[in-house]
Design a protein around this motif. Structure first.
Motif, short mmCIF file in Angstrom:
data_model
loop_
_atom_site.label_atom_id
_atom_site.label_comp_id
_atom_site.label_asym_id
_atom_site.label_seq_id
_atom_site.Cartn_x
_atom_site.Cartn_y
_atom_site.Cartn_z
N ILE A 187 22.76 59.55 -7.62
CA ILE A 187 21.99 60.00 -8.79
C ILE A 187 20.50 59.83 -8.52
O ILE A 187 19.69 60.72 -8.81
CB ILE A 187 22.40 59.22 -10.05
CG1 ILE A 187 23.82 59.61 -10.48
CG2 ILE A 187 21.43 59.50 -11.20
CD1 ILE A 187 24.35 58.82 -11.65
N THR A 188 20.12 58.70 -7.94
CA THR A 188 18.71 58.44 -7.62
C THR A 188 18.18 59.49 -6.64
O THR A 188 17.07 60.00 -6.79
CB THR A 188 18.55 57.03 -7.01
OG1 THR A 188 19.03 56.06 -7.95
CG2 THR A 188 17.09 56.72 -6.70
N PHE A 189 18.99 59.82 -5.63
CA PHE A 189 18.58 60.83 -4.66
C PHE A 189 18.39 62.19 -5.33
O PHE A 189 17.40 62.89 -5.10
CB PHE A 189 19.61 60.96 -3.53
CG PHE A 189 19.43 62.21 -2.70
CD1 PHE A 189 18.36 62.34 -1.84
CD2 PHE A 189 20.31 63.28 -2.83
CE1 PHE A 189 18.17 63.50 -1.10
CE2 PHE A 189 20.14 64.44 -2.09
CZ PHE A 189 19.06 64.55 -1.22
N ARG A 190 19.33 62.57 -6.19
CA ARG A 190 19.25 63.87 -6.85
C ARG A 190 18.01 63.94 -7.76
O ARG A 190 17.32 64.97 -7.82
CB ARG A 190 20.53 64.13 -7.65
CG ARG A 190 21.73 64.41 -6.74
CD ARG A 190 23.05 64.26 -7.46
NE ARG A 190 23.33 65.38 -8.33
CZ ARG A 190 24.43 65.44 -9.10
NH1 ARG A 190 25.31 64.46 -9.07
NH2 ARG A 190 24.65 66.48 -9.87
N TYR A 191 17.73 62.85 -8.45
CA TYR A 191 16.55 62.78 -9.32
C TYR A 191 15.27 62.92 -8.48
O TYR A 191 14.40 63.74 -8.78
CB TYR A 191 16.55 61.45 -10.08
CG TYR A 191 15.29 61.19 -10.86
CD1 TYR A 191 15.10 61.77 -12.12
CD2 TYR A 191 14.28 60.39 -10.36
CE1 TYR A 191 13.95 61.55 -12.85
CE2 TYR A 191 13.11 60.16 -11.07
CZ TYR A 191 12.95 60.74 -12.32
OH TYR A 191 11.81 60.52 -13.04
N ASN A 192 15.17 62.10 -7.43
CA ASN A 192 13.96 62.12 -6.59
C ASN A 192 13.81 63.46 -5.86
O ASN A 192 12.70 63.93 -5.62
CB ASN A 192 14.00 60.98 -5.58
CG ASN A 192 13.80 59.62 -6.25
OD1 ASN A 192 13.20 59.54 -7.31
ND2 ASN A 192 14.34 58.57 -5.65
N SER A 193 14.94 64.06 -5.49
CA SER A 193 14.92 65.35 -4.80
C SER A 193 14.34 66.44 -5.70
O SER A 193 13.46 67.21 -5.29
CB SER A 193 16.34 65.72 -4.35
OG SER A 193 16.37 67.01 -3.79
N ILE A 194 14.82 66.50 -6.94
CA ILE A 194 14.32 67.51 -7.89
C ILE A 194 12.84 67.28 -8.18
O ILE A 194 12.04 68.20 -8.22
CB ILE A 194 15.14 67.47 -9.20
CG1 ILE A 194 16.55 68.00 -8.95
CG2 ILE A 194 14.46 68.31 -10.29
CD1 ILE A 194 17.48 67.86 -10.14
N LYS A 195 12.47 66.00 -8.34
CA LYS A 195 11.08 65.66 -8.63
C LYS A 195 10.16 66.08 -7.47
O LYS A 195 9.08 66.65 -7.69
CB LYS A 195 10.99 64.15 -8.88
CG LYS A 195 9.67 63.68 -9.48
CD LYS A 195 9.74 62.21 -9.80
CE LYS A 195 8.42 61.71 -10.36
NZ LYS A 195 8.47 60.25 -10.65
N ALA A 196 10.59 65.79 -6.25
CA ALA A 196 9.78 66.14 -5.07
C ALA A 196 9.68 67.65 -4.89
O ALA A 196 8.61 68.18 -4.56
CB ALA A 196 10.39 65.49 -3.82
#
Length: 251
Positions: A187-196
């Motif tokens: 979940i953290t990766f998906r959040y940071n990926s979308i943000k980046a």
């Protein structure tokens, strides 16, 4: 930047402008994917229509489930022609905490092959999985992917062919629900990926604005007069993804 462009020959300037517009590169972001830890490599990554059913020890699975697009990642460890391990990861955009894994090595596949009377060797297993997943996308009336979940965290994916006069089970894969820490990492990766990715796209939009301002100022004015409809449609597509991640920001 203006002085720099002024010194460039016309052809070189146009090439540089094209590179500004086409240089979206999410590779560095994707490399942070926790799925790639331990040396695994993604060979398939698509949304596939699954029929989701719920079962428990005392009752049979639902006869009819709910249809949902499930993100399927197929990964291998080792060479593609002779992998040591094969892993399937299932996630859902509708439920961020939906995360199931199927992992199998050659010894485990040998037992699976004997039980299900399969005719293929372990090296061919990833290719057969890809073929069945793609068939479920292209011919959903004839090829079904049925995912049966149990309350204890175990699950099974059945690939079924509709022969009109009967259903034939082609292949079954056992899955396990991922632990809390693994789910949190993804979940953290998906959040940071979308943000980046959003930050990169906003920076690119600024580059395009600067380019249009130099080449065609009147066009930029026209775009700036009617941005609302474009922004609203963009926000509608982005906002649900971020609101789904919002609970994490409170920590």
């Amino acid at each position: 930047d203006y002085q720099h462009n002024k010194m460039l020959p016309k052809g070189a300037e146009e090439k540089e402008n094209i590179s500004i517009l086409n240089s979206f590169d999410f590779a560095a972001i994707e490399e942070m994917d926790p799925s790639l830890s331990d040396g695994y490599k993604i060979i398939y990554d698509r949304e596939v229509p699954f029929e989701l059913r719920i079962s428990d020890a005392n009752t049979a699975p639902q006869e009819v489930g709910t249809l949902e697009a499930i993100k399927v990642k197929l990964l291998i460890f080792g060479p593609e022609t002779s992998p040591q391990n094969v892993r399937i990861e299932l996630t859902s955009e509708n439920d961020l905490f939906f995360h199931y894994i199927h992992t199998i090595d050659e010894a485990g596949y040998k037992e699976m092959k004997e039980t299900q009377k399969l005719m293929i060797e372990f090296g061919d297993y990833p290719g057969v999985l890809i073929k069945m997943l793609n068939s479920s996308i292209k011919e959903p009336q004839s090829f079904l992917a049925v995912f049966i979940m149990q309350k204890d965290g175990n699950a099974r994916l059945d690939f079924i062919q509709n022969m009109e006069y009967k259903f034939i089970e082609l292949l079954s894969c056992n899955f396990t629900a991922s632990g809390e820490e693994a789910v949190r990492q993804h979940i953290t990766f998906r959040y940071n990926s979308i943000k980046a990715k959003l930050a990169l796209m906003q920076a690119r939009l600024q580059d395009i604005n600067s380019l249009v301002k130099i080449k065609n100022p009147s066009l930029l004015l026209q775009l700036q007069k009617h941005p609302q409809s474009v922004m609203q449609s963009t926000q509608k597509s982005i906002k649900p993804q971020f609101s789904a991640f919002q609970p994490l920001t409170s920590n």
